[in-house]
Motif scaffolding. Sequence first.
Motif, PDB file in Angstrom:
ATOM      1  N   ARG A   1       0.826  -1.212   0.000  1.00 48.84           N
ATOM      2  CA  ARG A   1       0.000   0.000   0.000  1.00 48.84           C
ATOM      3  C   ARG A   1       0.856   1.257   0.000  1.00 48.84           C
ATOM      4  O   ARG A   1       1.915   1.312   0.588  1.00 48.84           O
ATOM      5  N   ALA A   2       0.342   2.273  -0.647  1.00 52.41           N
ATOM      6  CA  ALA A   2       0.990   3.583  -0.650  1.00 52.41           C
ATOM      7  C   ALA A   2       0.547   4.359   0.585  1.00 52.41           C
ATOM      8  O   ALA A   2      -0.546   4.141   1.106  1.00 52.41           O
ATOM      9  N   SER A   3       1.384   5.250   1.032  1.00 53.68           N
ATOM     10  CA  SER A   3       1.103   6.046   2.210  1.00 53.68           C
ATOM     11  C   SER A   3       1.256   7.519   1.864  1.00 53.68           C
ATOM     12  O   SER A   3       1.931   7.883   0.898  1.00 53.68           O
ATOM     13  N   ALA A   4       0.645   8.361   2.660  1.00 53.37           N
ATOM     14  CA  ALA A   4       0.784   9.802   2.453  1.00 53.37           C
ATOM     15  C   ALA A   4       2.209  10.267   2.764  1.00 53.37           C
ATOM     16  O   ALA A   4       2.619  11.337   2.345  1.00 53.37           O
ATOM     17  N   LEU A   5       2.955   9.469   3.490  1.00 50.94           N
ATOM     18  CA  LEU A   5       4.325   9.818   3.868  1.00 50.94           C
ATOM     19  C   LEU A   5       5.359   9.291   2.873  1.00 50.94           C
ATOM     20  O   LEU A   5       6.553   9.440   3.087  1.00 50.94           O
ATOM     21  N   ASP A   6       4.917   8.660   1.789  1.00 53.53           N
ATOM     22  CA  ASP A   6       5.838   8.074   0.815  1.00 53.53           C
ATOM     23  C   ASP A   6       6.664   9.144   0.112  1.00 53.53           C
ATOM     24  O   ASP A   6       6.228  10.268  -0.081  1.00 53.53           O
ATOM     25  N   ASP A   7       7.865   8.737  -0.275  1.00 54.11           N
ATOM     26  CA  ASP A   7       8.684   9.606  -1.125  1.00 54.11           C
ATOM     27  C   ASP A   7       8.408   9.249  -2.585  1.00 54.11           C
ATOM     28  O   ASP A   7       7.460   8.544  -2.892  1.00 54.11           O
ATOM     29  N   THR A   8       9.233   9.718  -3.486  1.00 54.00           N
ATOM     30  CA  THR A   8       8.970   9.475  -4.911  1.00 54.00           C
ATOM     31  C   THR A   8       9.110   8.000  -5.279  1.00 54.00           C
ATOM     32  O   THR A   8       8.429   7.523  -6.174  1.00 54.00           O
ATOM     33  N   VAL A   9       9.980   7.275  -4.596  1.00 48.86           N
ATOM     34  CA  VAL A   9      10.157   5.855  -4.883  1.00 48.86           C
ATOM     35  C   VAL A   9       9.044   5.040  -4.237  1.00 48.86           C
ATOM     36  O   VAL A   9       8.480   4.149  -4.845  1.00 48.86           O
ATOM     37  N   GLY A  10       8.704   5.368  -3.002  1.00 46.32           N
ATOM     38  CA  GLY A  10       7.657   4.646  -2.292  1.00 46.32           C
ATOM     39  C   GLY A  10       8.168   3.329  -1.730  1.00 46.32           C
ATOM     40  O   GLY A  10       9.260   2.872  -2.044  1.00 46.32           O
ATOM     41  N   PRO A  11       7.356   2.699  -0.893  1.00 46.20           N
ATOM     42  CA  PRO A  11       7.799   1.454  -0.260  1.00 46.20           C
ATOM     43  C   PRO A  11       7.892   0.285  -1.236  1.00 46.20           C
ATOM     44  O   PRO A  11       8.566  -0.692  -0.956  1.00 46.20           O
ATOM     45  N   ALA A  12       7.226   0.369  -2.373  1.00 49.06           N
ATOM     46  CA  ALA A  12       7.258  -0.729  -3.337  1.00 49.06           C
ATOM     47  C   ALA A  12       8.317  -0.522  -4.425  1.00 49.06           C
ATOM     48  O   ALA A  12       8.501  -1.405  -5.259  1.00 49.06           O
ATOM     49  N   GLY A  13       9.015   0.593  -4.411  1.00 54.33           N
ATOM     50  CA  GLY A  13       9.973   0.897  -5.473  1.00 54.33           C
ATOM     51  C   GLY A  13      11.101  -0.109  -5.580  1.00 54.33           C
ATOM     52  O   GLY A  13      11.354  -0.653  -6.659  1.00 54.33           O
ATOM     53  N   LEU A  14      11.786  -0.371  -4.480  1.00 51.17           N
ATOM     54  CA  LEU A  14      12.904  -1.314  -4.510  1.00 51.17           C
ATOM     55  C   LEU A  14      12.437  -2.741  -4.789  1.00 51.17           C
ATOM     56  O   LEU A  14      13.031  -3.422  -5.635  1.00 51.17           O
ATOM     57  N   PRO A  15      11.372  -3.240  -4.130  1.00 53.41           N
ATOM     58  CA  PRO A  15      10.911  -4.591  -4.467  1.00 53.41           C
ATOM     59  C   PRO A  15      10.507  -4.743  -5.931  1.00 53.41           C
ATOM     60  O   PRO A  15      10.790  -5.766  -6.552  1.00 53.41           O
ATOM     61  N   ARG A  16       9.876  -3.725  -6.499  1.00 51.24           N
ATOM     62  CA  ARG A  16       9.498  -3.809  -7.916  1.00 51.24           C
ATOM     63  C   ARG A  16      10.731  -3.807  -8.810  1.00 51.24           C
ATOM     64  O   ARG A  16      10.792  -4.518  -9.808  1.00 51.24           O
ATOM     65  N   ALA A  17      11.712  -2.989  -8.460  1.00 54.15           N
ATOM     66  CA  ALA A  17      12.948  -2.960  -9.245  1.00 54.15           C
ATOM     67  C   ALA A  17      13.658  -4.312  -9.184  1.00 54.15           C
ATOM     68  O   ALA A  17      14.169  -4.802 -10.203  1.00 54.15           O
ATOM     69  N   LEU A  18      13.671  -4.939  -8.003  1.00 57.93           N
ATOM     70  CA  LEU A  18      14.298  -6.254  -7.872  1.00 57.93           C
ATOM     71  C   LEU A  18      13.538  -7.304  -8.681  1.00 57.93           C
ATOM     72  O   LEU A  18      14.147  -8.185  -9.301  1.00 57.93           O
ATOM     73  N   ALA A  19      12.209  -7.233  -8.678  1.00 60.70           N
ATOM     74  CA  ALA A  19      11.409  -8.179  -9.460  1.00 60.70           C
ATOM     75  C   ALA A  19      11.695  -8.018 -10.941  1.00 60.70           C
ATOM     76  O   ALA A  19      11.869  -9.011 -11.665  1.00 60.70           O
ATOM     77  N   MET A  20      11.746  -6.785 -11.412  1.00 56.08           N
ATOM     78  CA  MET A  20      12.020  -6.559 -12.832  1.00 56.08           C
ATOM     79  C   MET A  20      13.435  -7.002 -13.193  1.00 56.08           C
ATOM     80  O   MET A  20      13.666  -7.536 -14.286  1.00 56.08           O
ATOM     81  N   LEU A  21      14.383  -6.798 -12.281  1.00 55.20           N
ATOM     82  CA  LEU A  21      15.748  -7.241 -12.520  1.00 55.20           C
ATOM     83  C   LEU A  21      15.809  -8.764 -12.607  1.00 55.20           C
ATOM     84  O   LEU A  21      16.502  -9.314 -13.467  1.00 55.20           O
TER      85      LEU A  21
END
Length: 167
Positions: free
Chosen positions: A27-47
Motif C-alpha cells: 500500500r501507498a502512504s501519504a508519507l511516501d517519497d517518490t520511490v515509495g515502499p514498493a519501489g525497490l521490491p518492484r525494481a528487484l522483481a524486474m531485474l
Amino acid sequence: MSSRDFVGGIAAIVIGFGYLIMTLDIRASALDDTVGPAGLPRALAMLMIALGVVLCLKAMVAGRMWRKIGPVSDEGATAEAGRVGIGGILKAGGLLVIAVGYLVAVRPLGYLPSVFALIVAASLYGGVTLNWRVFAIAAGGAVFYWLLFVLALGIPLPAGDFWLLLR
C-alpha cells in the motif's frame, strides 16, 4: 541448447513475475517519497525477470553455436555437472566465511571500509592476482554502493563505531 540454463531462466522469470505481483499489494502512504515502499521490491522483481530472459537467451545462443561447430558428446560433462564434490562445498564455505566476516565488520568499521574489504577478499578468493586494480575496483564499488543506497535510495548505512571513537 543448455537445458539447465534455459530451465533456470524460466524459473527466474516465473519467480520474478510472482514477486512483482506480490509487490502490487504494497500500500501507498501519504508519507511516501517518490520511490515509495514498493519501489525497490518492484525494481528487484524486474531485474530478476530481465536476468531470467538473459539466461534463456544465453542458453538458446549457446545451443545454436554448438550445432554450427558440430555434434559434441556431453555425457561426461552432464554426469560431472550433476555432482558437487567436496571442493565445491569448501569453495562455497569459503565464500560464506567472507560474507560472515563482512557482517561482523560492518558495524564497527562502517559500510565503506567493510564493502571495500569484502570486494578485495572475494576477488582474491576467486583467484584474482593482487594488484592496484583490485584496490581501485574495490574502492569504486564501495563508493558506488554507498552512493546508491545513501543518496539515491535514502537508506542509512552504518558509519562505524570505530570512526566515531576517533572524533
